[in-house]
Scaffold this motif. Sequence first.
Motif, PDB file in Angstrom:
ATOM      1  N   SER A 178       6.265  -5.529  11.701  1.00 15.94           N
ATOM      2  CA  SER A 178       5.941  -4.187  12.110  1.00 15.94           C
ATOM      3  C   SER A 178       7.196  -3.083  11.405  1.00 15.94           C
ATOM      4  O   SER A 178       7.156  -2.023  11.537  1.00 15.94           O
ATOM      5  N   VAL A 179       8.337  -3.845  10.989  1.00 16.26           N
ATOM      6  CA  VAL A 179       9.512  -3.368  10.725  1.00 16.26           C
ATOM      7  C   VAL A 179       9.232  -2.177   9.475  1.00 16.26           C
ATOM      8  O   VAL A 179       9.704  -1.067   9.561  1.00 16.26           O
ATOM      9  N   SER A 180       8.472  -2.391   8.554  1.00 21.37           N
ATOM     10  CA  SER A 180       8.150  -1.263   7.472  1.00 21.37           C
ATOM     11  C   SER A 180       7.516  -0.040   8.246  1.00 21.37           C
ATOM     12  O   SER A 180       7.417   1.164   7.567  1.00 21.37           O
ATOM     13  N   LYS A 181       6.827  -0.237   9.287  1.00 19.19           N
ATOM     14  CA  LYS A 181       6.497   0.901   9.896  1.00 19.19           C
ATOM     15  C   LYS A 181       7.327   1.911  10.700  1.00 19.19           C
ATOM     16  O   LYS A 181       7.125   3.088  10.620  1.00 19.19           O
ATOM     17  N   TRP A 182       8.537   1.444  10.730  1.00 22.61           N
ATOM     18  CA  TRP A 182       9.546   2.091  11.394  1.00 22.61           C
ATOM     19  C   TRP A 182      10.798   2.373  10.557  1.00 22.61           C
ATOM     20  O   TRP A 182      11.848   2.333  11.305  1.00 22.61           O
ATOM     21  N   GLY A 183      10.503   2.455   9.455  1.00 28.14           N
ATOM     22  CA  GLY A 183      11.753   2.950   8.524  1.00 28.14           C
ATOM     23  C   GLY A 183      12.719   1.670   8.170  1.00 28.14           C
ATOM     24  O   GLY A 183      13.773   2.083   7.899  1.00 28.14           O
ATOM     25  N   GLY A 184      12.304   0.302   8.276  1.00 31.57           N
ATOM     26  CA  GLY A 184      12.937  -0.653   7.886  1.00 31.57           C
ATOM     27  C   GLY A 184      13.813  -1.446   9.210  1.00 31.57           C
ATOM     28  O   GLY A 184      14.428  -2.162   8.734  1.00 31.57           O
ATOM     29  N   LYS A 185      13.847  -0.872  10.127  1.00 29.64           N
ATOM     30  CA  LYS A 185      14.537  -1.406  11.240  1.00 29.64           C
ATOM     31  C   LYS A 185      13.744  -1.047  12.613  1.00 29.64           C
ATOM     32  O   LYS A 185      12.985  -0.441  12.804  1.00 29.64           O
ATOM     33  N   VAL A 186      14.212  -2.084  13.438  1.00 32.19           N
ATOM     34  CA  VAL A 186      13.320  -2.071  14.823  1.00 32.19           C
ATOM     35  C   VAL A 186      14.160  -1.082  15.558  1.00 32.19           C
ATOM     36  O   VAL A 186      15.182  -0.957  15.627  1.00 32.19           O
ATOM     37  N   PRO A 187      13.257   0.105  15.993  1.00 37.36           N
ATOM     38  CA  PRO A 187      13.883   1.160  16.876  1.00 37.36           C
ATOM     39  C   PRO A 187      14.511   0.460  18.072  1.00 37.36           C
ATOM     40  O   PRO A 187      13.859  -0.139  18.814  1.00 37.36           O
ATOM     41  N   ALA A 188      15.589   1.304  18.631  1.00 36.17           N
ATOM     42  CA  ALA A 188      16.265   0.995  19.905  1.00 36.17           C
ATOM     43  C   ALA A 188      15.231   1.369  21.050  1.00 36.17           C
ATOM     44  O   ALA A 188      15.498   0.426  21.996  1.00 36.17           O
ATOM     45  N   GLY A 207       2.323  -3.838  15.986  1.00 36.13           N
ATOM     46  CA  GLY A 207       3.172  -2.543  16.123  1.00 36.13           C
ATOM     47  C   GLY A 207       2.435  -1.254  15.535  1.00 36.13           C
ATOM     48  O   GLY A 207       1.547  -1.193  15.103  1.00 36.13           O
ATOM     49  N   TYR A 208       2.906  -0.261  16.391  1.00 38.05           N
ATOM     50  CA  TYR A 208       2.422   1.203  16.018  1.00 38.05           C
ATOM     51  C   TYR A 208       3.606   2.243  16.021  1.00 38.05           C
ATOM     52  O   TYR A 208       4.665   2.111  16.347  1.00 38.05           O
ATOM     53  N   ASN A 209       3.360   3.406  15.389  1.00 42.59           N
ATOM     54  CA  ASN A 209       4.071   4.523  14.925  1.00 42.59           C
ATOM     55  C   ASN A 209       3.327   5.784  15.063  1.00 42.59           C
ATOM     56  O   ASN A 209       2.678   6.157  13.841  1.00 42.59           O
ATOM     57  N   SER A 210       2.936   6.298  16.323  1.00 41.73           N
ATOM     58  CA  SER A 210       2.209   7.065  16.185  1.00 41.73           C
ATOM     59  C   SER A 210       2.796   8.497  17.162  1.00 41.73           C
ATOM     60  O   SER A 210       3.140   8.417  18.429  1.00 41.73           O
ATOM     61  N   ARG A 212       6.889   4.662  19.265  1.00 42.05           N
ATOM     62  CA  ARG A 212       6.980   3.455  18.439  1.00 42.05           C
ATOM     63  C   ARG A 212       6.894   2.616  19.371  1.00 42.05           C
ATOM     64  O   ARG A 212       7.800   2.500  20.403  1.00 42.05           O
ATOM     65  N   GLY A 213       6.402   1.344  19.197  1.00 37.16           N
ATOM     66  CA  GLY A 213       6.341   0.188  20.018  1.00 37.16           C
ATOM     67  C   GLY A 213       5.387  -1.020  19.542  1.00 37.16           C
ATOM     68  O   GLY A 213       4.955  -0.919  18.343  1.00 37.16           O
ATOM     69  N   ILE A 214       5.104  -1.797  20.627  1.00 39.43           N
ATOM     70  CA  ILE A 214       4.240  -3.067  20.202  1.00 39.43           C
ATOM     71  C   ILE A 214       3.154  -2.806  21.301  1.00 39.43           C
ATOM     72  O   ILE A 214       3.329  -2.573  22.496  1.00 39.43           O
TER      73      ILE A 214
END
Length: 179
Positions: free
Chosen positions: A61-71, A134-137, A141-143
């Motif tokens: 899901s990294v691509s959903k979050w701009g290329g990196k796993v959010p903190a 993964g989701y980004n809504s 952002r999360g799993i």
Amino acid sequence: MNNQNNTKVIVPCRFSYLHCWEPDSVNGGDPKYSVSAIVSKKDTATVNAIKAAIEQAKKDSVSKWGGKVPANLKLPLRDGDIDRPDDEAYAGCYFFNANSRQAPQVVDSKVQPILDQSEVYSGCYGKISVTFYGYNSNGNRGIAAGLGNIQKLKDGESLGGRTSAADDFQTEDDEDFLS
């Protein structure tokens, strides 16, 4: 070609907050079928499989979050001793919520459909199939855990506080009790 889905896990668990027959709306959201899956901390094989699937879902899901796993990524697996300290059903367990817009198939130990809705309830034991993604809504952002199917394996004490008629009443022989 590898068709294995490394984000899908078959989870032996106890069912809580089970909505497998009718979708339920939480906080005014879209109605979904759902379950809170309670997993014993002693079941290290299942806990490790869940953690591995979550890690794979992060990578996928990294691509959903701009290329990196959010903190501040929200993760589904929670500790019952910390998050539900006053609920003995969650003591010594992890739990996560799984849901789906589609109705799960609900089967018995022989993989036969269960038609009697009273057979499957919060408190009984079984397995669920779940896929982590993964989701980004709306800035969240999360799993999340997508609910697949449900297999009931054995009865357990109801967690809904509901009792059976046999527990509430005794056999009455007197036909004139209302007069």
